[in-house]
Design a protein around this motif. Sequence first.
Motif, PDB file in Angstrom:
ATOM      1  N   UNK A  68       0.843  -1.196   0.000  1.00 22.74           N
ATOM      2  CA  UNK A  68       0.000   0.000   0.000  1.00 22.74           C
ATOM      3  C   UNK A  68       0.879   1.247   0.000  1.00 22.74           C
ATOM      4  N   UNK A  69       0.387   2.338  -0.535  1.00 23.17           N
ATOM      5  CA  UNK A  69       1.154   3.589  -0.479  1.00 23.17           C
ATOM      6  C   UNK A  69       1.323   4.058   0.956  1.00 23.17           C
ATOM      7  N   UNK A  70       2.384   4.819   1.182  1.00 23.17           N
ATOM      8  CA  UNK A  70       2.654   5.341   2.518  1.00 23.17           C
ATOM      9  C   UNK A  70       1.805   6.583   2.752  1.00 23.17           C
ATOM     10  N   UNK A  71       0.886   6.490   3.712  1.00 24.66           N
ATOM     11  CA  UNK A  71       0.006   7.620   4.020  1.00 24.66           C
ATOM     12  C   UNK A  71       0.651   8.504   5.079  1.00 24.66           C
ATOM     13  N   UNK A  72       0.670   9.813   4.870  1.00 27.22           N
ATOM     14  CA  UNK A  72       1.168  10.709   5.919  1.00 27.22           C
ATOM     15  C   UNK A  72       0.323  10.557   7.182  1.00 27.22           C
ATOM     16  N   UNK A  73       0.921  10.738   8.366  1.00 31.90           N
ATOM     17  CA  UNK A  73       0.157  10.640   9.615  1.00 31.90           C
ATOM     18  C   UNK A  73      -1.060  11.570   9.594  1.00 31.90           C
ATOM     19  N   UNK A  74      -2.189  11.051  10.029  1.00 31.95           N
ATOM     20  CA  UNK A  74      -3.414  11.838  10.084  1.00 31.95           C
ATOM     21  C   UNK A  74      -4.219  11.835   8.802  1.00 31.95           C
ATOM     22  N   UNK A  75      -3.750  11.145   7.752  1.00 28.49           N
ATOM     23  CA  UNK A  75      -4.493  11.096   6.491  1.00 28.49           C
ATOM     24  C   UNK A  75      -5.706  10.180   6.644  1.00 28.49           C
ATOM     25  N   UNK A  76      -6.917  10.672   6.443  1.00 28.16           N
ATOM     26  CA  UNK A  76      -8.097   9.823   6.615  1.00 28.16           C
ATOM     27  C   UNK A  76      -8.269   8.839   5.450  1.00 28.16           C
ATOM     28  N   UNK A  77      -8.704   7.636   5.781  1.00 31.16           N
ATOM     29  CA  UNK A  77      -9.018   6.609   4.790  1.00 31.16           C
ATOM     30  C   UNK A  77     -10.483   6.228   4.982  1.00 31.16           C
ATOM     31  N   UNK A  78     -11.259   6.235   3.916  1.00 29.72           N
ATOM     32  CA  UNK A  78     -12.677   5.923   3.997  1.00 29.72           C
ATOM     33  C   UNK A  78     -12.922   4.440   3.703  1.00 29.72           C
ATOM     34  N   UNK A  79     -13.665   3.803   4.584  1.00 30.34           N
ATOM     35  CA  UNK A  79     -14.023   2.397   4.432  1.00 30.34           C
ATOM     36  C   UNK A  79     -15.540   2.302   4.298  1.00 30.34           C
ATOM     37  N   UNK A  80     -15.999   1.588   3.281  1.00 32.74           N
ATOM     38  CA  UNK A  80     -17.426   1.372   3.076  1.00 32.74           C
ATOM     39  C   UNK A  80     -17.779  -0.050   3.506  1.00 32.74           C
ATOM     40  N   UNK A  81     -18.858  -0.170   4.274  1.00 27.83           N
ATOM     41  CA  UNK A  81     -19.370  -1.478   4.681  1.00 27.83           C
ATOM     42  C   UNK A  81     -20.804  -1.576   4.179  1.00 27.83           C
ATOM     43  N   UNK A  82     -21.048  -2.454   3.223  1.00 27.98           N
ATOM     44  CA  UNK A  82     -22.368  -2.607   2.612  1.00 27.98           C
ATOM     45  C   UNK A  82     -22.711  -4.096   2.566  1.00 27.98           C
ATOM     46  N   UNK A  83     -23.867  -4.391   1.964  1.00 29.75           N
ATOM     47  CA  UNK A  83     -24.304  -5.780   1.887  1.00 29.75           C
ATOM     48  C   UNK A  83     -25.253  -6.105   3.020  1.00 29.75           C
ATOM     49  N   UNK A  84     -25.273  -7.348   3.426  1.00 32.60           N
ATOM     50  CA  UNK A  84     -26.159  -7.809   4.494  1.00 32.60           C
ATOM     51  C   UNK A  84     -25.339  -8.200   5.715  1.00 32.60           C
TER      52      UNK A  84
END
Length: 301
Positions: free
Chosen positions: A277-293
């Motif tokens: 994975x790319x190196x994210x600077x500290x504090x960089x937000x990452x969005x996670x989606x949770x869908x389905x059932x």
Amino acid sequence: MGHHRNIMTIKWPDAWKEILAWTAGGICILALCLIATFPYTVLQNRIVAEVKRATGLDVHVADWTVGLPLSLEWRNVQLSKPNFDPLEMAILQAKLGVFQAMTGALGLDIVVQLNEQAARANLVKGTLTAGSFSLAGPLTIKGHLQQIELSKILRRYVTRGTLTGEFSHRVDSDPTSPGMLKGEGTWVAEATDLDVDQIPLGNGKMLSLTFNRAAAGLSCRNLVCDVTQLKGEGMDGSFEGQGQITIQHQLPNSQLALTVTLIPGPGFASKAATLGLPSFPPGTPITVKIVGTLAQARIAL
């Protein structure tokens, strides 16, 4: 002059003593007759059928017995479905309220024990009350979760974690709309030492995240549960989330629509390097989606 203290005593007439004795004896005989003639098999079949209807899962019971007064105990219960990790319970007890049963109402004290060896852990305790044995009319459930091992109930996504919580929910039946589920309730839970696994990255690799603590809360009205809190923190970072869960008549088919924002921590940076994975600077937000059932949740970055 001396003072005399008058002490009043109540003396029951012999006739009243006899009436009270016969009344108490009659109540005891009625209760014993109810216990002796109660249709345990009918109640057992009804409870199993309602669990199957509400969850959409197949219910397998290795053995069940009758306890006193007015209680049922199931051993080695398994809830299963194709493409669904089975939920196994060592013991499930349902104790019926005697006086409620005498009035035609239903009151159950329920204890679920996932592990027979751990007496004070992996427990769900609660009560279920309804206006009748047919479960028509308002139905209320209340209870709490006591040190549940999440790997036993969410083994596909969680490899470690201990869950505690409490819940209260009321369901109202509407004769004019039999397909509509009405009611309201609140659900609050907290997990510690949580390891979430099997988060797909899109490159064929899976990410796992570790948190010291995570908390979640739901406020439900009719078929929609709003997420009132969803947050956690640990070496891999912190997260906060929001969204809704739309309840279906079969609970595993309930729809998820959640958005979680992850703030990476030191632990995440080391895992990202090994997974390409790319190196994210500290504090960089990452969005996670949770869908389905609930049964088939899909998690994606």
